[in-house]
Design a protein around this motif. Structure first.
Motif, PDB file in Angstrom:
ATOM      1  N   GLU A 122       0.827  -1.222   0.000  1.00  9.38           N
ATOM      2  CA  GLU A 122       0.000   0.000   0.000  1.00  9.38           C
ATOM      3  C   GLU A 122       0.853   1.262   0.000  1.00  9.38           C
ATOM      4  O   GLU A 122       0.409   2.332  -0.390  1.00  9.38           O
ATOM      5  CB  GLU A 122      -0.891   0.085   1.236  1.00  9.38           C
ATOM      6  N   ALA A 123       2.081   1.174   0.484  1.00  2.00           N
ATOM      7  CA  ALA A 123       2.931   2.353   0.616  1.00  2.00           C
ATOM      8  C   ALA A 123       3.795   2.604  -0.618  1.00  2.00           C
ATOM      9  O   ALA A 123       4.432   3.649  -0.730  1.00  2.00           O
ATOM     10  CB  ALA A 123       3.840   2.209   1.838  1.00  2.00           C
ATOM     11  N   LYS A 124       3.831   1.647  -1.557  1.00  2.40           N
ATOM     12  CA  LYS A 124       4.650   1.812  -2.757  1.00  2.40           C
ATOM     13  C   LYS A 124       4.004   2.840  -3.675  1.00  2.40           C
ATOM     14  O   LYS A 124       2.774   2.931  -3.780  1.00  2.40           O
ATOM     15  CB  LYS A 124       4.809   0.477  -3.484  1.00  2.40           C
ATOM     16  N   PRO A 125       4.820   3.644  -4.353  1.00  2.07           N
ATOM     17  CA  PRO A 125       4.268   4.644  -5.272  1.00  2.07           C
ATOM     18  C   PRO A 125       3.464   3.973  -6.390  1.00  2.07           C
ATOM     19  O   PRO A 125       3.828   2.895  -6.855  1.00  2.07           O
ATOM     20  CB  PRO A 125       5.507   5.338  -5.841  1.00  2.07           C
ATOM     21  N   LYS A 126       2.387   4.625  -6.783  1.00  4.03           N
ATOM     22  CA  LYS A 126       1.527   4.094  -7.828  1.00  4.03           C
ATOM     23  C   LYS A 126       1.462   5.086  -8.988  1.00  4.03           C
ATOM     24  O   LYS A 126       1.442   6.299  -8.772  1.00  4.03           O
ATOM     25  CB  LYS A 126       0.125   3.842  -7.295  1.00  4.03           C
ATOM     26  N   LYS A 127       1.455   4.559 -10.173  1.00  2.37           N
ATOM     27  CA  LYS A 127       1.334   5.385 -11.375  1.00  2.37           C
ATOM     28  C   LYS A 127      -0.149   5.577 -11.668  1.00  2.37           C
ATOM     29  O   LYS A 127      -0.911   4.606 -11.731  1.00  2.37           O
ATOM     30  CB  LYS A 127       2.029   4.688 -12.545  1.00  2.37           C
ATOM     31  N   ILE A 128      -0.552   6.823 -11.819  1.00  8.68           N
ATOM     32  CA  ILE A 128      -1.946   7.137 -12.115  1.00  8.68           C
ATOM     33  C   ILE A 128      -2.017   7.620 -13.558  1.00  8.68           C
ATOM     34  O   ILE A 128      -1.320   8.570 -13.939  1.00  8.68           O
ATOM     35  CB  ILE A 128      -2.501   8.203 -11.156  1.00  8.68           C
ATOM     36  N   THR A 129      -2.810   6.945 -14.341  1.00  5.03           N
ATOM     37  CA  THR A 129      -2.963   7.302 -15.745  1.00  5.03           C
ATOM     38  C   THR A 129      -3.877   8.514 -15.877  1.00  5.03           C
ATOM     39  O   THR A 129      -4.939   8.581 -15.265  1.00  5.03           O
ATOM     40  CB  THR A 129      -3.559   6.124 -16.550  1.00  5.03           C
ATOM     41  N   VAL A 130      -3.422   9.462 -16.658  1.00  4.26           N
ATOM     42  CA  VAL A 130      -4.204  10.672 -16.886  1.00  4.26           C
ATOM     43  C   VAL A 130      -4.835  10.549 -18.275  1.00  4.26           C
ATOM     44  O   VAL A 130      -4.132  10.336 -19.271  1.00  4.26           O
ATOM     45  CB  VAL A 130      -3.324  11.942 -16.815  1.00  4.26           C
ATOM     46  N   LYS A 131      -6.166  10.677 -18.351  1.00  3.24           N
ATOM     47  CA  LYS A 131      -6.877  10.580 -19.621  1.00  3.24           C
ATOM     48  C   LYS A 131      -7.095  11.988 -20.175  1.00  3.24           C
ATOM     49  O   LYS A 131      -7.353  12.932 -19.433  1.00  3.24           O
ATOM     50  CB  LYS A 131      -8.222   9.893 -19.424  1.00  3.24           C
ATOM     51  N   ALA A 132      -7.011  12.067 -21.471  1.00  2.35           N
ATOM     52  CA  ALA A 132      -7.263  13.353 -22.128  1.00  2.35           C
ATOM     53  C   ALA A 132      -8.767  13.587 -22.180  1.00  2.35           C
ATOM     54  O   ALA A 132      -9.554  12.682 -22.417  1.00  2.35           O
ATOM     55  CB  ALA A 132      -6.694  13.347 -23.556  1.00  2.35           C
ATOM     56  N   ALA A 133      -9.172  14.848 -21.963  1.00  5.42           N
ATOM     57  CA  ALA A 133     -10.600  15.157 -21.939  1.00  5.42           C
ATOM     58  C   ALA A 133     -11.164  15.408 -23.291  1.00  5.42           C
ATOM     59  O   ALA A 133     -10.664  15.630 -24.263  1.00  5.42           O
ATOM     60  CB  ALA A 133     -10.845  16.375 -21.058  1.00  5.42           C
TER      61      ALA A 133
END
Length: 133
Positions: A122-133
């Motif tokens: 739970e403490a490891k960094p996570k990559k969050i995908t950003v979607k284009a609007a």
């Protein structure tokens, strides 16, 4: 990842009796703390401690390192002077939630206690995908 709790009395918590003779001492072992990938490693020096006399306990988030030294007095001799002080070792750390407490590993070799504290998933960094609007 690990925050140290400082014991009262500093590095040497030895005391003396009213007559001035030394009582059993408890020393704070010197430690090195470093990170390798997702693991924090603690090396604690405990010279004179046998592997069977090392205890590592974890209660709640408090990690306690303890080493007991068996006193050595040669048979048939009377001590006249002693510059080398024998004593036990104790050190306490408070762990953050970022440590996977179920996966902590400990190894003791040549008077050095090595602890490996892996980072919790739970403490490891996570990559969050950003979607284009």
């Amino acid at each position: 990842m690990a925050q140290e709790l400082t014991p009262e009395g500093g590095r040497d918590m030895a005391a003396q009796t009213a007559a001035g003779t030394p009582m059993d001492a408890t020393f704070t072992p010197a430690v090195d703390i470093f990170e390798k990938g997702d693991t924090t490693v603690i090396l604690a020096d405990m010279p004179g401690v046998a592997p069977d006399d090392v205890d590592v306990t974890l209660e709640r988030q408090v990690l306690t390192l303890t080493g007991r030294v068996k006193r050595h007095v040669p048979e048939g001799y009377r001590r006249l002077s002693s510059e080398y002080r024998e004593g036990d070792y104790s050190r306490v750390f408070t762990l953050s939630d970022a440590v996977d407490q179920d996966q902590i590993k400990a190894d003791f070799r040549n008077g050095v206690l090595r602890l490996e504290l892996p980072r919790a998933a739970e403490a490891k960094p996570k990559k969050i995908t950003v979607k284009a609007a």
